[in-house]
Scaffold this active site. Structure first.
Site, PDB file in Angstrom:
ATOM      1  NE  ARG A 262       7.831  -5.310   0.521  1.00 55.84           N
ATOM      2  CZ  ARG A 262       6.623  -4.934   0.105  1.00 55.84           C
ATOM      3  NH1 ARG A 262       5.819  -4.321   0.946  1.00 55.84           N
ATOM      4  NH2 ARG A 262       6.242  -5.168  -1.125  1.00 55.84           N
ATOM      5  NE  ARG A 277       4.141  -3.306   9.663  1.00 58.06           N
ATOM      6  CZ  ARG A 277       3.743  -2.453   8.712  1.00 58.06           C
ATOM      7  NH1 ARG A 277       4.598  -2.052   7.803  1.00 58.06           N
ATOM      8  NH2 ARG A 277       2.516  -1.986   8.701  1.00 58.06           N
ATOM      9  CD  GLU A 349      -1.531  -2.254   1.655  1.00 60.21           C
ATOM     10  OE1 GLU A 349      -1.437  -1.286   2.427  1.00 60.21           O
ATOM     11  OE2 GLU A 349      -0.696  -2.507   0.761  1.00 60.21           O
ATOM     12  CB  SER A 352      -0.976  -2.072  -2.765  1.00 56.89           C
ATOM     13  OG  SER A 352      -0.989  -0.682  -2.963  1.00 56.89           O
ATOM     14  NE  ARG A 390       0.316  -7.530   5.413  1.00 56.98           N
ATOM     15  CZ  ARG A 390       0.453  -6.206   5.406  1.00 56.98           C
ATOM     16  NH1 ARG A 390      -0.421  -5.461   4.735  1.00 56.98           N
ATOM     17  NH2 ARG A 390       1.426  -5.638   6.057  1.00 56.98           N
TER      18      ARG A 390
END
Length: 423
Positions: A262, A277, A349, A352, A390
């Site tokens: 990403r 991130r 988070e 998801s 994560r």
RNA sequence: GGAGAUGUGGCCGAGUGGUCGAAGGCGCUCCCCUGCUAAGGGAGUAUACCUCAAAAGGGUAUCGAGGGUUCGAAUCCCUUCAUCUCCGCCA
């Protein structure tokens, strides 16, 4: 992608649901364009019918050797051709405009999704375990990893820039162990079939799952028109693209452990430290293809499958349902799983899980045989089960000891070759 | 990367500019005959969209995809994708 017919039949309903996501009413704009297109289509089709008819007569005249009649008819066809050409150009333009408009409109939420503008209105559904209490000042995962000498952001930055990391030694093994545990749970206990899909895909695949055309800026593109997948959702969901699935095989559950890429354009300044991130991270993805009537049940099931990983790792987490304003582009309903991070004293988070309804299925033309001569769009769901990077962060922070060593969660010990402590 | 070949309906396969949405076969559905097996006869058998209140009916598009030539394209030209064969390279 939306069903034009459904919008035509119930424009007010669509406007109402879009409004919940903070969008202006769009149905009038869509229907006006649609009406224009259909009118133009009629004109073109009539002209084409006239052309086809005359052309056949020309063929017959030629067959009889009647050159004069043929020439007369050719002149007649010229008129129709002008209409076809002129209206055709207009029609193509109108269609492209409508297509572009529709392609950029997000999915509609289910009626009972909590309403709200942003994440502050998300609704907590349930919690598991109390937040970890440490009787010393918790360090964050980056400090822990660097102190262990097994997490190196500086070296990664030299070769790749910011938002990359080099893991080594036991932490590298931990990354692999986590992925293996996740895959084993999903494949051996939850019925997901493991896949090893492409990490490079074409634009059409990304259109299918909804990342394109709107979110091109978040993607990495190669020099030969491939994109790096931002999630294995893209590869796995596109497995059923342009196909008619045998309903006996539904629900079809697929999983894959892949890197995700990403570019995170526009997120500068957020989570700049550590592994939260990154431009590249590993994730075990879950995708289910279902009949329409089963997707909501499957959604709850998928949530449980993802939660199971955290339960096994004995990590505190909570589950929230996203409000209408926080839903992703293709989702009708989304559950987020948030894991407790002691250094941030909050939940972050880690998964998801979304039910996309037939939104993606329409964009990639994925159907199943509902009945004889009745092919309908499948429903697609996807969720992280889980984000490996994560999860590694969560393990480090929740299992840290005062001396900076990390206790290996019991469930991971076999996957760590028997290692119980990382130091 | 180089050279060549191929891509037609659920499947096989014919079709090099005209009445072709597409012969023939297989498969499938229905009907008839026979009625033990095997076989025989007939009809039907793509999708999307437009039109119509709906159905019937009518129309348009689709022969891997996109574009072009032509009065007319499965058929000719260009681009592209996929597959196969040979060569090269390579984990």
């Amino acid at each position: 992608m939306h069903d034009l017919k459904a919008i035509r039949e119930n424009p007010a309903e669509y406007d109402k649901l879009w409004a919940k996501r903070g969008l202006e009413p769009l149905s009038k704009k869509i229907m006006d364009k649609d009406a224009l297109i259909r009118k133009a289509m009629q004109v073109v089709q009539e002209a084409e019918a006239a052309r086809n008819k005359s052309s056949k007569l020309i063929g017959q005249a030629m067959g009889k050797g009647d050159k004069e009649e043929a020439e007369r008819l050719k002149a007649e066809v010229a008129g129709a051709k002008n209409v076809i050409a002129a209206m055709g150009v207009q029609l193509d333009g109108e269609r492209a405009e409508l297509q572009a408009l529709l392609a950029g409109i997000p999915n509609v939420p289910f009626e009972d999704v909590p309403e709200g503008e942003d994440e502050d209105s998300n609704v907590e559904l349930h919690k598991h375990l109390e937040p970890t209490k440490l009787d010393f000042e918790p360090k964050d995962h980056a400090d822990l990893g660097e102190a262990l000498g097994m997490m190196d952001f500086e070296t990664a930055a030299k070769m790749s820039g910011s938002r990359f990391v080099v893991l080594s030694g036991k932490l590298s093994r931990l990354d692999r162990a986590l992925a293996a545990l996740m895959l084993d749970i999903q494949t051996e206990e939850n019925g997901y079939v493991e896949h090893s899909p492409p990490f490079l895909v074409r634009g059409e695949a990304l259109f299918g799952t909804g990342q394109l055309p709107k979110f091109e800026a978040d993607l990495y593109k190669t020099t030969v028109d491939h994109y790096l997948i931002p999630t294995a959702e893209v590869s796995l969901t596109n497995i059923v693209r342009e196909s008619i699935v045998d309903p006996e095989t539904l629900p079809r559950r697929m999983t894959a452990h892949t890197p995700c890429f990403r570019s995170e354009a526009g997120s500068a300044g957020r989570d700049t430290k550590g592994m939260i991130r990154q431009h590249q991270f590993n994730k075990v993805e879950l995708v289910s293809i279902t009949r329409p009537e089963n997707s909501e049940d499957e959604h709850k099931r998928m949530l449980g499958c993802a939660e199971e990983v955290l339960k096994r790792l004995e990590l505190p987490y909570r589950v929230v349902e996203l409000c209408t304003g926080d839903l992703g582009f293709g989702a009708r309903r989304t559950f987020d799983i948030e894991v407790w991070l002691p250094s941030q004293d909050t939940y972050r988070e880690i998964s998801s899980i979304s039910n996309c309804g037939d939104f993606q299925a329409r964009r990639m033309n994925a159907r199943y045989k509902h009945a004889e001569k009745d092919n309908r769009f499948v429903h697609t769901l996807n969720g992280s089960g889980l984000a490996v990077g994560r999860t590694l962060v969560a393990v480090l922070e929740n299992y840290q000891n005062e001396d900076g060593s990390i206790t290996v969660p019991t469930a991971l010990v076999p996957y760590m070759g028997g290692v119980r402590l990382i130091k």
